[in-house]
Design a protein around this motif. Structure first.
Motif: not given
Length: 357
Positions: A23, A60, A76, A79, A82
């Motif tokens: 990633y 992702y 993102p 993400l 989170d």
């Protein structure tokens, strides 16, 4: 932030080592063929396809079918949300762990330094609720109101509570009718700010320095020696030099400090008054609780002079004791930590003063 730290952070967030490596590589390289992603990170080439599909299922990355498999990082935003939620939750967990550790009951003869003043004050409230005999308390008038519930509990448990209060308002308010004063044995007002201090049953001490400190902290001690030192600070600096507020004293008068009792009654006793008292304390031989009643026969203290002058606290800071004439004979009474006397006084009740005509 360096790459290794970023990889560690993603691992903490739940990604595997390979997933985090792939990633981050996509974030750095942009849209790339799978083989190039494997070449720029530590993932074996045959394994990169499975890793990319795992990341795609997690939301992702996005894979693209061209002549060869390509991939690119997704927006993102989710993400980041989170990670922020996880960070907040972990921070809350860390604070709760610290708070529970600081609030855990102390063992015998222990002392803790807490990072938050509020934790120490919470400890003081818990100790006052469980108090058996005495509480000495120094705080602001605002804090006094906040202590209404715990002081009510102490009052109902027949605990002697002495409160030294500092006004927080710009002007010196009239505390004569302070509502919480109904639940304390005696209330005194001081004009000089001091640390928050609570002394409970001669064993526990809670201290919070003034808010002028750059990093407020607190001390919670379960030790009679440390409590004794703090008690003398309370008695000499926060109590004896300040006048009572209004007529808050209850009758019969109850003393929890032998030195204060001697100072008050010595001139009367010297002039021939018959002073009747009841002393509740600890038998210095057996360690058992003991109560005696009698008439004050003798007062003994360091540097004693043969006149009716009220002794100073400095003179009473060494030896200070008294002898009672009881139905069973003479009984010597000492103060906190008494060793050579018959009783260590915890509570002295002045029952009466009579003059012989």
């Amino acid at each position: 932030m360096d790459r290794d730290t970023l990889l560690s952070g993603l691992s903490d967030a739940g990604l595997s080592t390979y997933q985090a490596d792939a990633y981050v590589t996509l974030l750095e390289q942009g849209v790339s063929p799978a083989v190039d992603i494997a070449r720029h990170c530590s993932i074996p080439a045959p394994r990169i396809y499975d890793v990319l599909k795992e990341l795609e299922q997690m939301g992702y990355v996005e894979t693209l079918d061209r002549e060869t498999l390509h991939a690119r990082a997704c927006d993102p935003a989710d993400l980041i949300d989170d990670l922020e939620v996880t960070s907040e939750r972990l921070t809350a967990v860390a604070e709760e762990i610290e708070d529970r550790w600081e609030r855990a009951p102390l063992g015998e003869h222990e002392m803790n330094v807490t990072k938050r003043a509020e934790t120490t004050i919470d400890h003081a409230e818990d100790l006052i609720r469980e108090a058996d005999s005495t509480v000495d308390l120094a705080l602001t008038d605002t804090q006094l109101l906040e202590f209404e519930d715990v002081l009510t509990t102490a009052f109902e448990n027949d605990v002697v509570v002495r409160v030294s209060v500092f006004p927080t308002a710009g002007e010196d308010p009239d505390l004569t009718d302070h509502p919480v004063g109904d639940f304390v044995t005696e209330l005194r007002r001081r004009s000089i700010r001091s640390p928050f201090l609570a002394l409970v049953d001669r064993t526990h001490a809670c201290l919070v320095p003034t808010t002028r400190m750059p990093d407020p902290y607190g001390i919670v001690a379960n030790d009679d020696i440390i409590s004794f030192i703090f008690q003398w600070y309370f008695q000499t600096c926060l109590w004896a030099v300040w006048e009572p507020i209004g007529k808050r004293q209850r009758y019969p008068l109850v003393y929890v400090c032998l030195e204060e009792f001697i100072r008050d009654v010595y001139p009367l006793w010297w002039d021939g008054a018959i002073i009747s008292v009841t002393v509740e304390g600890i038998d210095t031989d057996s360690g058992d609780e003991r109560t005696v009643s009698g008439v004050l026969r003798e007062v003994i203290y360091s540097g004693q002079t043969m006149d009716d002058r009220q002794p100073t606290l400095a003179e009473l800071s060494g030896q200070a004791s008294m002898v009672l004439s009881t139905s069973a004979g003479h009984c010597s009474v000492g103060g906190w930590g008494a060793l050579i006397e018959d009783i260590e006084a915890r509570r002295i009740t002045l029952r009466g003063i009579e003059w012989v005509r």
